[in-house]
Write a protein that holds these residues in place. Structure first.
Motif, short mmCIF file in Angstrom:
data_model
loop_
_atom_site.label_atom_id
_atom_site.label_comp_id
_atom_site.label_asym_id
_atom_site.label_seq_id
_atom_site.Cartn_x
_atom_site.Cartn_y
_atom_site.Cartn_z
N LEU A 108 -23.18 34.21 -40.29
CA LEU A 108 -22.83 34.51 -38.90
C LEU A 108 -22.69 36.02 -38.68
O LEU A 108 -21.99 36.71 -39.42
N ALA A 109 -23.32 36.52 -37.61
CA ALA A 109 -23.26 37.95 -37.30
C ALA A 109 -21.82 38.39 -37.01
O ALA A 109 -21.41 39.49 -37.41
N GLU A 110 -21.05 37.55 -36.33
CA GLU A 110 -19.68 37.93 -35.99
C GLU A 110 -18.84 38.17 -37.24
O GLU A 110 -18.03 39.11 -37.29
N VAL A 111 -19.02 37.34 -38.25
CA VAL A 111 -18.27 37.49 -39.49
C VAL A 111 -18.74 38.74 -40.26
O VAL A 111 -17.93 39.48 -40.81
N LYS A 112 -20.05 38.96 -40.27
CA LYS A 112 -20.58 40.17 -40.90
C LYS A 112 -20.01 41.43 -40.23
O LYS A 112 -19.59 42.38 -40.90
N ASN A 113 -19.98 41.42 -38.90
CA ASN A 113 -19.46 42.57 -38.16
C ASN A 113 -17.98 42.80 -38.44
O ASN A 113 -17.52 43.94 -38.50
N LEU A 114 -17.23 41.71 -38.61
CA LEU A 114 -15.82 41.84 -38.95
C LEU A 114 -15.65 42.56 -40.28
O LEU A 114 -14.82 43.47 -40.41
N GLY A 115 -16.44 42.18 -41.27
CA GLY A 115 -16.37 42.83 -42.58
C GLY A 115 -16.69 44.31 -42.50
O GLY A 115 -16.00 45.14 -43.11
N ARG A 116 -17.73 44.66 -41.75
CA ARG A 116 -18.10 46.07 -41.62
C ARG A 116 -17.00 46.87 -40.93
O ARG A 116 -16.69 47.99 -41.33
N SER A 117 -16.39 46.27 -39.91
CA SER A 117 -15.32 46.96 -39.18
C SER A 117 -14.12 47.22 -40.07
O SER A 117 -13.51 48.30 -40.02
N ILE A 118 -13.77 46.24 -40.89
CA ILE A 118 -12.64 46.41 -41.81
C ILE A 118 -12.94 47.50 -42.83
O ILE A 118 -12.10 48.38 -43.09
N TYR A 119 -14.13 47.47 -43.40
CA TYR A 119 -14.48 48.47 -44.42
C TYR A 119 -14.49 49.87 -43.83
O TYR A 119 -14.03 50.83 -44.48
N ASP A 120 -14.98 50.02 -42.61
CA ASP A 120 -15.07 51.34 -41.99
C ASP A 120 -13.70 51.99 -41.83
O ASP A 120 -13.60 53.24 -41.89
N ILE A 121 -12.65 51.19 -41.62
CA ILE A 121 -11.33 51.80 -41.46
C ILE A 121 -10.57 51.91 -42.78
O ILE A 121 -9.63 52.70 -42.90
N VAL A 122 -10.99 51.15 -43.80
CA VAL A 122 -10.31 51.19 -45.09
C VAL A 122 -10.90 52.26 -46.02
O VAL A 122 -10.16 52.94 -46.73
N ARG A 173 -1.00 27.65 -27.92
CA ARG A 173 0.05 26.75 -27.44
C ARG A 173 1.03 27.48 -26.54
O ARG A 173 1.61 26.89 -25.63
N TYR A 174 1.27 28.78 -26.80
CA TYR A 174 2.33 29.49 -26.10
C TYR A 174 1.81 30.52 -25.10
O TYR A 174 2.56 31.01 -24.26
N ILE A 175 0.53 30.88 -25.21
CA ILE A 175 -0.03 31.93 -24.36
C ILE A 175 -1.08 31.33 -23.43
O ILE A 175 -1.95 30.58 -23.87
N THR A 176 -0.99 31.66 -22.16
CA THR A 176 -1.99 31.17 -21.21
C THR A 176 -3.32 31.87 -21.50
O THR A 176 -3.38 33.10 -21.56
N LEU A 177 -4.38 31.12 -21.69
CA LEU A 177 -5.68 31.70 -22.00
C LEU A 177 -6.22 32.45 -20.78
O LEU A 177 -5.98 32.07 -19.63
N ASP A 178 -6.96 33.53 -21.04
CA ASP A 178 -7.40 34.39 -19.94
C ASP A 178 -8.92 34.48 -19.82
O ASP A 178 -9.45 35.48 -19.35
N LYS A 179 -9.61 33.44 -20.26
CA LYS A 179 -11.06 33.32 -20.08
C LYS A 179 -11.88 34.25 -20.97
O LYS A 179 -13.10 34.37 -20.80
N ASP A 180 -11.26 34.96 -21.91
CA ASP A 180 -12.01 35.83 -22.81
C ASP A 180 -12.68 35.00 -23.90
O ASP A 180 -12.04 34.16 -24.52
N PHE A 181 -13.96 35.26 -24.12
CA PHE A 181 -14.67 34.52 -25.15
C PHE A 181 -15.78 35.37 -25.74
O PHE A 181 -16.19 36.39 -25.17
N VAL A 182 -16.26 34.94 -26.90
CA VAL A 182 -17.31 35.66 -27.62
C VAL A 182 -18.65 35.00 -27.35
O VAL A 182 -18.77 33.77 -27.41
N ILE A 183 -19.66 35.82 -27.05
CA ILE A 183 -21.03 35.32 -26.99
C ILE A 183 -21.66 35.64 -28.34
O ILE A 183 -21.82 36.81 -28.69
N PRO A 184 -22.00 34.64 -29.14
CA PRO A 184 -22.55 34.91 -30.48
C PRO A 184 -23.81 35.76 -30.41
O PRO A 184 -24.64 35.60 -29.51
N GLU A 185 -23.95 36.68 -31.36
CA GLU A 185 -25.14 37.52 -31.42
C GLU A 185 -26.40 36.66 -31.53
O GLU A 185 -27.46 37.03 -31.02
#
Length: 503
Positions: free
Chosen positions: A215-229, A112-124
């Motif tokens: 979903l691969a994107e959600v799986k990847n999110l979990g792995r990324s969080i665990y790797d830094i924790v 609502r407050y930020i102009t979108l900049d065309k960045d998007f995710v291509i699902p695995e």
């Protein structure tokens, strides 16, 4: 009495700078707090002394955590360790999974407050398939439509609010009105970012859910969080792998229920109410009265219900007024209002769901996005003559969705827009409905969630007229209060230092 500040969350960059100045430290981990607090019940020493020992012997603290949390089953100890995460580049679609957890705090980038900049995710799931090119082409078309609508809506908003437009300081506000409506044409693949605060116990649950998600994107999110924790707190995040409960239960339920719904025709989306009160107690007003009687006496709940059932309207109203008379617009309802629960069937847009899902002190389950339910089109788009263009983009989106859905149904919703809808089942207490109403019916709230929350309030008022008499947005609170009591509420400045009075 003595109170010590045991710790607080600080930016990791500050910790790194401190380590660079003073040398590497093993005790820069939230595990020591968990270990110290775990010993409180069996160690007679003062807590602050126990914490000193826990910091000195980090490895011993870690072993203690593993024993107490995972072998003895005292998982609440892990709640004393808290983490903050910056999550960037996550799609709006995957964000719905990331924000499902009740006992977390989220602050998300607002479209609502930020102009979108065309960045998007291509699902695995779509990458390197024959759907990748049509997916990219469709998202680019949606993004072009966003900027086209934004420019059109900006002119419309500035002309409509010409008095505000005369003040350059209000231009960002007015542009925000245009952005919030233009975003309805952008896809759920659009990137977002969120700041998350979560304790270690919920983090472990979160990681299991993410690992079990299809979903691969959600799986990847979990792995990324665990790797830094894991290097920081290895002793309190252990059971993180996918498990059968999270991996198999819903697919197995879907299979088991298939035979019971195979002959049922989906309900028509035409002339269907956006908000329907599906379940509610027939004596909701009396239940809250009974709860008040129970709190204020030594009687059994059955006795309280019996007394409440005999109260007439004037007597009942007097009790409710007593419970409200000292309230300000920022106060929550008394906890007795939680004994009344309401269940709503709601059809809403993805943009609106993004706001409703934040009210986590409720039970929210949702179906998949369904193009057959149509789309929510902002009134401003209709008034600027852009409705036909908007619908053309939606129609093309639906064609791409249908093609992907035949072969990769898991990833098909990524291409749908913020305007697309789904069915949601929401169960919440009357106390939580008051909270939603105060926040979301306010004139400063976004129009889509305003409409949905207003309809929820209207449905509740039909079946519980007494308990809902003070139900309104915070901008209307003083007027509503005055209608009930004949005078404005007494604003206690000490309770709200530096705050302006609401007119």
């Amino acid at each position: 009495m003595k109170v010590y500040l045991a710790g607080f969350n600080v930016d990791t960059t500050v910790l790194e700078e401190l380590e660079q100045a003073a040398g590497k430290r093993a005790d820069l981990t939230p595990e020591v707090i968990s270990a110290a607090y775990a010993r409180i019940s069996r160690d007679p020493r003062p807590i602050n002394e126990i914490r000193v020992e826990a910091r000195k012997e980090v490895e011993r603290s870690r072993k203690s955590n593993e024993t107490i949390i995972f072998k003895m089953g005292h998982h609440s100890v892990a709640e004393h360790a808290v983490f903050n995460f910056d999550i960037l580049g996550l799609s709006r679609f995957a964000m719905e999974e990331a924000e499902k957890f009740r006992l977390c705090s989220y602050t998300e980038k607002s479209q609502r407050y930020i102009t979108l900049d065309k960045d998007f995710v291509i699902p695995e799931e779509i990458k390197k398939t024959h759907f990748e090119k049509p997916f990219l082409k469709m998202v680019q078309l949606q993004n072009e439509a966003y900027f086209k609508l934004f420019e059109k809506l900006k002119d419309y908003v500035f002309k409509k609010h010409d008095k505000l437009a005369a003040d350059p300081k209000k231009h960002n506000l007015l542009e925000g009105f245009a952005k919030e409506d233009a975003r309805y044409i952008t896809s759920l693949a659009t990137e977002s970012q969120v700041g998350v605060t979560v304790n270690a116990r919920i983090l472990e649950l979160m990681l299991r859910r993410f690992a079990s998600h299809p979903l691969a994107e959600v799986k990847n999110l979990g792995r990324s969080i665990y790797d830094i924790v894991s290097p920081v707190a290895p002793s309190i995040v252990i059971f993180r792998e996918a498990n059968d409960r999270d991996l198999k239960t819903y697919p197995e339920l879907k299979e088991a229920l298939k035979e019971f719904i195979k002959n049922a025709k989906p309900a028509s989306s035409k002339n269907v109410k956006e908000v329907q009160l599906a379940e509610f107690p027939k004596n909701g007003d009396k239940l809250v009265l009974a709860a008040f009687l129970h709190t204020s006496s030594n009687l059994s709940y059955e006795q309280c219900k019996s007394i409440a059932g005999k109260l007439n309207k004037e007597q009942s109203k007097k009790i409710f007024k007593t419970s409200w008379q000292n309230m300000q617009f920022y106060d929550s309802m008394l906890r007795e209002f939680e004994y009344v629960n309401l269940t709503f069937n709601i059809i809403l847009s993805a943009a609106c769901f993004g706001q409703l899902k934040r009210h986590r002190m409720s039970t929210i389950t949702a179906q998949s996005y369904d193009p057959n339910l149509g789309v929510t089109i902002p009134q401003s788009i209709k008034e600027t003559g852009m409705e036909k263009y908007f619908k053309e983009i939606v129609d093309k989106t639906n064609e791409v969705y249908a093609a992907i859905n035949k072969e990769i149904p898991l990833a098909a919703p990524y291409i749908l827009t913020n305007a697309h809808r789904k069915r949601v089942l929401v169960r919440l207490s009357l106390r939580e409905l008051y909270h939603i109403s105060r926040l979301r019916e306010d004139t400063h709230a976004q129009w889509d969630i305003q409409n949905i929350s207003r309809l929820m309030s209207e449905e509740a008022k039909k079946v519980m007229p007494l308990t809902t008499e003070l139900l309104c947005g915070k901008d209307k609170y003083n007027k509503t209060y005055q209608n009930i009591f004949g005078h404005l509420p007494k604003i206690t400045q000490a309770a709200l230092p530096g705050a302006r009075k609401i007119k």
